[in-house]
Design an enzyme around this catalytic site. Structure first.
Site, mmCIF file in Angstrom:
data_model
loop_
_atom_site.group_PDB
_atom_site.id
_atom_site.type_symbol
_atom_site.label_atom_id
_atom_site.label_comp_id
_atom_site.label_asym_id
_atom_site.label_seq_id
_atom_site.Cartn_x
_atom_site.Cartn_y
_atom_site.Cartn_z
ATOM 1 C CG HIS A 75 -0.180 -0.033 2.526
ATOM 2 N ND1 HIS A 75 0.529 1.041 3.021
ATOM 3 C CD2 HIS A 75 -0.017 -1.032 3.419
ATOM 4 C CE1 HIS A 75 1.082 0.720 4.166
ATOM 5 N NE2 HIS A 75 0.779 -0.546 4.427
ATOM 6 C CG ASP A 338 5.392 -3.583 6.042
ATOM 7 O OD1 ASP A 338 4.301 -4.067 6.401
ATOM 8 O OD2 ASP A 338 6.148 -2.966 6.820
#
Length: 467
Positions: A75, A338
């Site tokens: 994102h 992540d």
């Protein structure tokens, strides 16, 4: 290059924002002056290209034809999480209740400073044109995703010549979903794109982009005995320095650590941060390596179960590669977090797992793992499969740079011949068992990742989560 970006942002702001406050116009000189510290913020700050590009062109080698392209992206730039936001607010409370004049590197707080978290509803969310603290901010997650889409088309647009309808997959975090939607907006209206929102809840089991969420066996404290050895006295030194400059302030080492996160997230929200100027270069290096250590031993090769966690998605991408000649779709685009990308890269062997990071000192010569290089906000990992004459090859492009597989890179553009790659991949997943290692059966009865193959009949549209 950067000035042109700022000017284009300014033009858009003038059109869309009406009257811009004079104070914000005065801040334009600060925007773009702090990009050299992005690599030291542990992946919390704005996107930047992978510094170790080895000088390899990322263009398709001459005479070759792309057969399949996969993307796994993080994102975009965001506000802090609820927990990190609460920690930052505690430090802000100390500063905002200080009744004396600030001195030294905190003197910017004397100049009508406005705290960058203006609304608690922004926590966990993507930074956008609408919620950014500065209309000139070029580092919002919204702009990053749209810019990424345009760069993607410039690099790979030819892949869509016979494919205008396709899915894009996103984990069910609201900010991940929003990033995917901004990316879609950036691609333009010439495509018919189906956004598939795939559950990242624990109950999703193996059918997810976020396998770590379905892994009750994962223990973030498993390697604390290693992490606790890292010297954090530099944080004490920061607190002492600020307290000495400002009598009665009483900041702690925890406050000092929090200021690094404040710096990163304020950059995402405002485009610059005076907080970032508090730190010396040495302090940034020490903080950055501390973040590398935590990720390496919690989400990377330093934690022995991570290779099994990442294998859930890695095996699916291998299956797609092997089916490239029979699949109608040639481009597979996915957005997640992540940690999921770090898990995936660990299984793929892109992150060195032959040498564990030491917590005894900062290993300048021997450290090949820098968290922020792999997963800045908006990170993107491409898997390219291309054919040159009668031979087929695979290579990875991470954050705009070709990152070769060290033991398999003799092909064009330092790629790996396809059969050698499959042999390599088989060794990487040997002994992994996501379902068993994670004890997935205790939270879900879903044992297979299927969304890449059944999306057209299932139509994934999971409830968005603010996480």
């Amino acid at each position: 290059m950067f000035k042109s970006v700022v000017y284009s942002v300014l033009a858009a702001a003038l059109v869309n924002a009406g009257t811009i406050p004079l104070g914000e116009l005065a801040d334009v000189a600060k925007i773009g002056t702090q990009e050299d510290i992005f690599p030291f913020l542990g992946g919390a700050g704005p996107y930047f290209s992978f510094p170790g590009d080895y000088g390899i062109s990322r263009d398709l080698p001459e005479g070759c034809e792309m057969k399949q392209l996969q993307m796994l992206a993080r994102h975009g730039e965001r506000y802090p999480t609820y927990s990190k936001g609460a920690t930052i607010m505690k430090t802000w409370y100390k500063l905002s209740n200080y009744t004396r004049q600030f001195n030294g590197s905190l003197s910017f707080l004397n100049d009508d400073y406005e705290f960058f978290i203006r609304d608690d509803d922004d926590l966990e969310m993507e930074t956008t044109f609408a919620n950014s603290d500065n209309v000139l901010n070029p580092y919002t997650g919204e702009m990053d995703a749209k810019r990424h889409a345009r760069e993607f088309l410039a690099q790979y647009g030819y892949m869509f010549e016979n494919q205008t309808s396709f899915p894009i997959f996103a984990a069910s975090s609201e900010r991940v979903h929003d990033t995917a939607q901004y990316f879609i907006d950036g691609l333009g209206d010439q495509f018919n794109i189906s956004l598939q929102t795939v559950s990242e809840a624990m109950s999703a089991g193996a059918n997810t982009l976020s396998a770590g969420n379905a892994c009750p066996g994962w223990d973030e404290d498993a390697n604390d005995d290693i992490l606790d050895k890292y010297d954090t006295t530099y944080l004490d030194d920061i607190a002492k320095r600020l307290n000495k400059e400002n009598k009665g302030l009483n900041l702690t080492s925890k406050d000092a650590n929090t200021l690094f996160a404040w710096c990163a997230y304020e950059l995402n929200a405002r485009g610059y941060s005076d907080v970032c100027d508090i730190f010396t270069e040495d302090e940034l290096v020490r903080y950055s390596y501390g973040q590398d250590l935590v990720s390496f031993y919690q989400d990377g090769p330093g934690y022995d179960m991570i290779r099994s966690v990442g294998a859930n998605l890695f095996n699916a991408t291998l299956k797609l590669l092997k089916q490239s000649e029979t699949q109608d779709l040639k481009v597979w685009l996915s957005f997640t977090h992540d940690t999921d990308i770090l898990n995936y890269l660990t299984t793929a062997g892109i992150i060195d797992d032959k040498n564990n990071l030491t917590a005894e000192y900062v290993p300048f010569m021997g450290n090949t793992f820098h968290k922020s290089w792999y997963v800045p906000q908006g990170a993107r990992v491409y898997t390219e499969k291309f054919q040159c004459s009668n031979d087929t090859y695979v290579r990875y492009v991470i954050n705009d740079a070709v990152v070769p597989i060290e033991t398999c890179s003799t092909g064009p553009g330092f790629s790996c011949e396809i059969n050698d790659f499959y042999d390599y991949a088989e060794k990487r997943v040997a002994g992994t068992d996501f379902l068993k290692v994670c004890n997935v059966s205790s939270v879900s009865n879903v044992t297979e990742l299927t969304f890449y193959w059944d999306w057209n009949t299932t139509h994934y549209n999971d409830t968005l989560l603010k996480q």
